[in-house]
Design an enzyme around this catalytic site. Sequence first.
Site, short mmCIF file in Angstrom:
data_model
loop_
_atom_site.label_atom_id
_atom_site.label_comp_id
_atom_site.label_asym_id
_atom_site.label_seq_id
_atom_site.Cartn_x
_atom_site.Cartn_y
_atom_site.Cartn_z
CE1 TYR A 35 -5.86 -0.09 -0.40
CE2 TYR A 35 -3.77 -0.47 -1.49
CZ TYR A 35 -4.62 -0.69 -0.43
OH TYR A 35 -4.23 -1.50 0.58
CB THR A 69 0.56 -3.60 6.47
OG1 THR A 69 -0.72 -3.57 5.83
CG2 THR A 69 1.21 -2.23 6.40
CB THR A 94 -0.92 -0.02 1.23
OG1 THR A 94 -1.76 -1.15 1.14
CG2 THR A 94 -1.79 1.22 1.31
N1 GLU Z 1 -2.77 -6.12 0.74
C1 GLU Z 1 -1.80 -5.08 0.61
C2 GLU Z 1 -0.40 -5.53 1.01
O1 GLU Z 1 -0.19 -6.16 2.00
C3 GLU Z 1 -2.24 -3.90 1.32
C4 GLU Z 1 -1.97 -3.86 2.77
C5 GLU Z 1 -0.95 -2.81 3.06
O2 GLU Z 1 0.11 -2.72 2.45
O3 GLU Z 1 -1.24 -2.06 3.96
O4 GLU Z 1 0.49 -5.22 0.28
#
Ligand code: GLU
Length: 325
Positions: A22, A88, A9
């Site tokens: 997104y 995350t 993200t």
């Molecule tokens: N699902 C995505 C990931 O882990 C979005 C979660 C994020 O990065 O906050 O890359």
Amino acid sequence: MHILATGGTIAGSAPSPVDPGYDAGVLGFTALVDAVPGLRSVAALTGEQFSEVGSQDMSDQLWLKLAARVNGLFSADEADGIVITHGTDTAEETGFFLHLVVKSQRPVVLTGSMRPATALSADGPLNLFNAVSVAADPRAGGRGAIIAINDDLHSARDVTKSSTTDVQTFVSPDAGLVGTASYGRLRYFRYPTRPHTADSEFTVEGEVVLPRVDILYAHANMPADLVRASASLGARGIVIAGVGNGNVSSEVAQTLADVASDGVIVVRSSRVGSGDVGRNIEMDDDGLGLVASDQLNPQKSRVLLQLCLVRGLDRGLIQDAFYRY
Ligand code: GLU
């Protein structure tokens, strides 16, 4: 200071600043760095686009490649510290993997964000600023992999994601923070007490294939044949996200004992989210031939079990590893 951008993200782009939908991992390394005023004055930066994935697409192969790159940068003395930008969702797993297999005392810092780069009040730029500050700080060395996010510094071993959407999502429920970061001003509270990085016995040098380890989520009326399905599909290990203190029904317990006697290593962790899973509390681990996860959640238990299996440890030594790491 070297930045490995993997996606997530923090590199995400939305159609508008208030759109919750997104695409993760679309902005490159240069765009990430350029979005942070003053970042290049914190440390001399190099970096590369390592991958462009949402971290749900992180894989064993990417972990091995990432570990090789981090170890290679350190052994060639090409970085004093490394920042990894990461989604995350699975940052805790990648972080724990690196915590166990990076052979250096130098800082390895993962960061990410909950809001995409284009969002109102995007959290990525300050997280990256703090992460680079940590990786550039010699005091951060010797603490294993750190996740620097939302002004908190967590040990990769202890941290977990606790909210699907809240910016304050990362917590270290049993162990607490390693430190804090406030606009690059850093405080440290502790060193992890269990072995990691240069003191860990686990390595992934050379031609390593991580074995299949499945996680099965326990619940009321859990069907026992899932255990058999996992074993017959080739799992060398099964981690149970057990109820409570790593418990499963009597029927599932018996099936776990059956596959364990065929050589599958079964680790009992818990779906609860904090607390220990001890041996022989409600489940007869000695009699059933099972391993207790001690303090690791299911997804981290999977990482440690994969590395134990690569090392060829038997069930008794794997139990020791869960108590030591
Ligand atoms: N699902 C995505 C990931 O882990 C979005 C979660 C994020 O990065 O906050 O890359």
